[in-house]
Motif scaffolding. Structure first.
Motif, short mmCIF file in Angstrom:
data_model
loop_
_atom_site.label_atom_id
_atom_site.label_comp_id
_atom_site.label_asym_id
_atom_site.label_seq_id
_atom_site.Cartn_x
_atom_site.Cartn_y
_atom_site.Cartn_z
N TRP A 40 0.86 -1.48 -0.12
CA TRP A 40 0.09 0.28 0.02
C TRP A 40 1.25 1.08 -0.32
O TRP A 40 1.36 1.48 0.74
CB TRP A 40 -1.27 0.05 1.33
CG TRP A 40 -1.90 -1.60 1.81
CD1 TRP A 40 -1.85 -2.19 1.30
CD2 TRP A 40 -3.28 -0.88 0.52
NE1 TRP A 40 -3.07 -2.92 1.35
CE2 TRP A 40 -3.41 -2.21 0.64
CE3 TRP A 40 -3.86 -0.22 -0.02
CZ2 TRP A 40 -5.14 -2.51 0.43
CZ3 TRP A 40 -4.73 -0.49 -1.36
CH2 TRP A 40 -5.61 -1.91 -0.75
N ARG A 41 0.68 1.97 -0.98
CA ARG A 41 1.49 3.32 -0.97
C ARG A 41 1.17 4.12 -1.92
O ARG A 41 0.01 4.56 -2.69
CB ARG A 41 3.00 2.59 -1.82
CG ARG A 41 2.91 1.78 -2.88
CD ARG A 41 4.34 2.05 -3.72
NE ARG A 41 4.38 1.81 -4.66
CZ ARG A 41 5.39 0.70 -5.35
NH1 ARG A 41 6.02 0.03 -4.51
NH2 ARG A 41 5.24 1.05 -7.14
N VAL B 153 -14.61 -13.62 2.37
CA VAL B 153 -14.30 -12.41 1.78
C VAL B 153 -15.73 -11.84 1.31
O VAL B 153 -16.00 -10.57 1.86
CB VAL B 153 -13.64 -12.01 0.22
CG1 VAL B 153 -13.95 -10.71 -0.67
CG2 VAL B 153 -12.66 -12.04 0.15
N ALA B 154 -16.91 -12.57 1.35
CA ALA B 154 -18.07 -12.61 1.34
C ALA B 154 -18.06 -11.38 2.27
O ALA B 154 -19.20 -10.67 2.72
CB ALA B 154 -18.59 -13.54 0.89
N ARG C 196 -0.31 -11.57 -0.50
CA ARG C 196 0.28 -10.44 -1.27
C ARG C 196 0.63 -10.60 -1.94
O ARG C 196 1.20 -11.50 -2.61
CB ARG C 196 1.40 -10.04 0.32
CG ARG C 196 1.66 -8.93 0.32
CD ARG C 196 2.88 -8.86 1.29
NE ARG C 196 3.99 -7.71 0.53
CZ ARG C 196 4.19 -6.70 1.32
NH1 ARG C 196 3.38 -5.88 1.58
NH2 ARG C 196 4.79 -5.57 0.29
N GLY C 197 0.41 -9.50 -2.54
CA GLY C 197 0.75 -9.64 -4.69
C GLY C 197 -0.28 -10.92 -5.43
O GLY C 197 0.04 -10.02 -6.58
N ILE C 198 -1.10 -11.18 -4.86
CA ILE C 198 -2.12 -11.82 -5.89
C ILE C 198 -3.79 -10.55 -6.11
O ILE C 198 -3.70 -10.72 -7.37
CB ILE C 198 -2.50 -12.90 -4.40
CG1 ILE C 198 -1.89 -13.81 -5.04
CG2 ILE C 198 -4.68 -13.64 -5.63
CD1 ILE C 198 -1.80 -14.67 -6.19
N VAL C 199 -3.24 -9.66 -5.35
CA VAL C 199 -4.52 -8.67 -6.07
C VAL C 199 -3.63 -7.44 -5.47
O VAL C 199 -3.26 -6.56 -4.76
CB VAL C 199 -5.47 -8.33 -4.58
CG1 VAL C 199 -6.45 -7.20 -5.55
CG2 VAL C 199 -6.48 -9.85 -5.13
N CYS D 115 -9.36 -8.52 0.58
CA CYS D 115 -8.53 -9.01 0.27
C CYS D 115 -8.26 -9.92 0.80
O CYS D 115 -8.12 -11.16 1.63
CB CYS D 115 -8.51 -9.46 -1.46
SG CYS D 115 -10.16 -9.67 -2.21
N GLU D 116 -7.39 -8.69 1.44
CA GLU D 116 -6.05 -9.16 2.01
C GLU D 116 -6.26 -9.27 3.91
O GLU D 116 -5.94 -10.44 4.44
CB GLU D 116 -5.51 -7.93 1.55
CG GLU D 116 -3.46 -7.43 2.70
CD GLU D 116 -3.39 -6.40 2.71
OE1 GLU D 116 -2.71 -5.78 1.83
OE2 GLU D 116 -3.55 -5.70 3.71
#
Ligand code: NAD
Length: 491
Positions: free
Chosen positions: A15-16, A76-77, A199-202, A192-193
């Motif tokens: 996140w940046r 997530v849901a 990490r990195g998948i989204v 999602c996180e």
């Protein structure tokens, strides 16, 4: 007013601040800024895609068993539901839809994750009939890095519609939301996180489509693009995809016909036609924007429709009773005004609307009144081109053959509506009209379990439905030799 804090974007799980230009997302009801962020830069695109590729290879997401991936998606849901009101309010601010609509969109996003979680853990691969000394199977593998490019009109729902099946399939996903509505994609990435997607998948890369979207589409590591947006952009993406031999799905524009036959239940039809064109201020790909009414009931129907359209509650999206909020931007409203003027110059008459609403509260937002034009031919530009606003073109028809010919006379073929009490006629018309979705005695209803997509200039491919997961997978055939002896040819 205090300066808004700059929002962070998500580059390969980090996140940046984006490396691109700073911009503001405005509340369409007032024109006030509600978020400030820096767009992604081209360097961010490269980094996000390289990181997504790494995460795909090393995070273990693709190797998880289906029920394990499913349990993350169920979470997530659940998180979307736990945050539902906050998300609905944010989405209202981001794109100006009435709160009743954004609540429904958030609920549908949660339902989408739940559905694809269930589909993920219950999808079966097939053993195909054997035609030799081998057992044959058809299986599916994740693709790697896939991209989701979305428009501004229903952000959380269209992003979930791509993200959920792409993740269920085991891929890494780079999401490019519309520049003016970046918030929901960023929220989904956070959820999602939190739910346990590695990490990195989204990644979420807000920014200009012609720069960031284009770079994502061109990138050699991106193995598929799922795009929802305008037909011109879709065709551009299809050209890039052809050069890369990359599969795409394209959910594009529409100019959908709604047909009201003389035997229709008029109470239902009036409500359905109003909802079909004026909900979401007509900013809907499936808006029923061409209305064909049997000549014998045309006057009565139009009188009732016009009265009801003029009485629709246009205003504050935060008010639960509001039916139509503002349009997305001042520029988009100007485009709609140009279309209404074009309609008049083509010989059309304005039955209702055709102006900005009065009232101080509405002055600074991008509001427009529900508009009905009549007296136009189906070949008029106003009846052929997608306006993407609250503008209905109403036309009478004489015979069923004439109706079908006119309904199908369009470059688009996304959706259609038929209103009739005669199930045989409704069946005939429902089969004869060329469209990806036909609603009979209803309109603009959706189910995640039913495939959705367009014909012709309305798109390529289908989303939704259990098989929607396979759109994000490559198909592979496996042959298991069962020979007792070596293959005879080499002997
Ligand atoms: P658009 O095509 O301008 O933009 C859609 C997305 O594509 C945005 O994220 C945009 O930034 C990006 N984009 C723009 N140029 C790009 C490029 N060269 N390469 C890659 N990406 C690029 O559409 P819009 O104005 O945001 O949305 C309205 C359109 O979307 C309407 O035509 C509507 O009918 C269509 N739409 C279709 C569906 C459907 O399911 N069929 C649903 C909603 C909206």
């Amino acid at each position: 007013m205090a300066q808004l804090e700059l929002l962070k974007i998500n580059v390969a799980g980090e996140w940046r601040l984006g490396g691109g230009e700073e911009y503001e997302s405005l509340y369409p009801a007032t024109g006030e800024p509600i978020a400030r962020l820096r767009a992604a830069s081209l360097a961010d695109v490269d980094e996000a895609i390289a990181g997504a590729h790494r995460a795909f290879l090393t995070s273990g997401w693709a190797q998880k068993l289906p029920h394990e991936r499913a349990s993350v998606l169920y979470r997530v849901a659940q998180l979307i539901r736990e945050n539902a009101e906050r998300l609905a309010q944010q989405q209202r601010l981001d794109n100006g839809k009435p709160i009743s609509e954004t609540r429904a969109l958030v609920a549908s996003a949660a339902g989408t994750f739940q559905f694809f979680a269930a589909a993920c853990e219950t999808l079966e691969e097939t053993i195909t009939p054997s035609r030799g000394p081998f057992v044959t199977m058809s299986v599916h593998e994740p693709m790697g890095v896939v991209a989701a490019i979305t428009p501004w009109n229903s952000p959380i729902a269209s992003e979930a519609q791509k993200l959920a099946p792409a993740l269920a399939a085991g891929n890494a996903v780079v999401v490019k939301p519309a520049e003016v509505t970046p918030l929901m994609a960023l929220e989904l990435a956070r959820l999602c996180e939190e739910a346990g997607v590695p990490r990195g998948i989204v990644s979420v890369l807000p920014g200009k489509g012609s720069v960031i979207g284009d770079a994502i589409t061109q990138h050699p590591l991106v193995k598929r693009v799922s795009f929802t947006g305008g037909t011109t952009t879709g065709k551009h993406i299809a050209h890039i995809a052809a050069d890369k031999m990359m599969p795409v799905s394209l959910e594009l524009g529409g100019k959908s016909p709604t047909m009201v036959l003389e035997d229709a239940d008029l109470d239902h039809a009036v409500n359905g036609v109003l909802y079909g064109i004026f909900s979401s201020s007509g900013e809907s790909c499936i808006a029923g924007s061409r209305l064909f009414v049997a000549r014998s009931i045309y006057d009565e129907f139009l009188t009732r429709l016009t009265e009801r359209a003029a009485a629709l509650r246009v205003g504050d999206p935060a008010d639960e009773r509001t039916q139509m909020g503002p349009l997305i931007t001042a520029r988009h409203r100007e485009g709609i005004e140009r279309y209404v003027a074009l309609g008049v110059s083509e010989g059309g008459r304005i039955r209702t609307g055709g102006v900005r609403p009065h009232g101080q509260a509405l002055e600074s937002g991008y509001f427009y009144t529900p508009t009905i034009l009549e007296g136009l031919d189906n070949r008029a530009r106003t009846a052929q081109e997608e306006i993407f606003g609250p503008v209905l073109v109403a036309m009478p028809f004489d015979t069923e053959a004439d109706l079908i010919a006119q309904a199908n006379d369009s470059i688009y073929a996304l959706a259609a509506g038929v209103w009739s009490r005669d199930f045989k006629r409704a069946w005939r018309l429902g089969r004869a009209v060329q469209a990806g979705t036909v609603w009979i005695n209803t309109y603009k209803q959706f189910s995640i379990s039913t495939p959705f997509g367009g014909w012709r200039d309305s798109g390529l491919g289908r989303e939704k439905g259990r098989e929607g997961i396979f759109q994000y997978m490559e198909q592979k055939s496996l042959y298991w030799g069962t020979n007792e002896h070596p293959l005879p040819w080499a002997n």
